[in-house]
Design a protein around this motif. Structure first.
Motif: not given
Length: 115
Positions: A70-94
């Motif tokens: 949930h917290h990661l989604k809030v940051l992603r929705t605000a545009g502060l981070i982005d993400s990519e699914r790789r297999g079973t894991w999701v990777y995040y970057w600023v």
């Protein structure tokens, strides 16, 4: 000191914010106004290689995985981070431009006052 002597201290902003810009920045500020989200943002931004796996983030907190998501989604929705699914894991970057907007808001505070 009187009003005619000049300002007693440096202004905290270069110019007043326009209504639309204030609304956009408020979204970013609200996103980081939570201790967990602020920590997540700092952990992602300081992680080796510039990105962090969600598996590395969840173990740093005494929270459930859905709460971290949930917290990661809030940051992603605000545009502060982005993400990519790789297999079973999701990777995040600023997202540097978004974080820089927050920093620029307070940049005048950090600049020395000319005397």
């Amino acid at each position: 000191m009187t009003a005619t002597d000049g300002p007693c201290c440096a202004p905290i902003a270069r110019e007043p914010l326009a209504e639309a810009e204030a609304a956009e920045l408020a979204v970013l500020l609200k996103a980081v106004a939570d201790p967990v989200r602020l920590r997540l943002l700092s952990m992602i931004g300081s992680h080796a290689g510039g990105e962090a796996c969600v598996c590395d983030l969840t173990e740093a907190f005494d929270l459930t995985a859905p709460t971290i998501s949930h917290h990661l989604k809030v940051l992603r929705t605000a545009g502060l981070i982005d993400s990519e699914r790789r297999g079973t894991w999701v990777y995040y970057w600023v997202v540097p431009a978004a974080v820089a907007r927050l920093g620029a808001l307070f940049t005048p505070l950090a600049e020395p006052v000319a005397v």
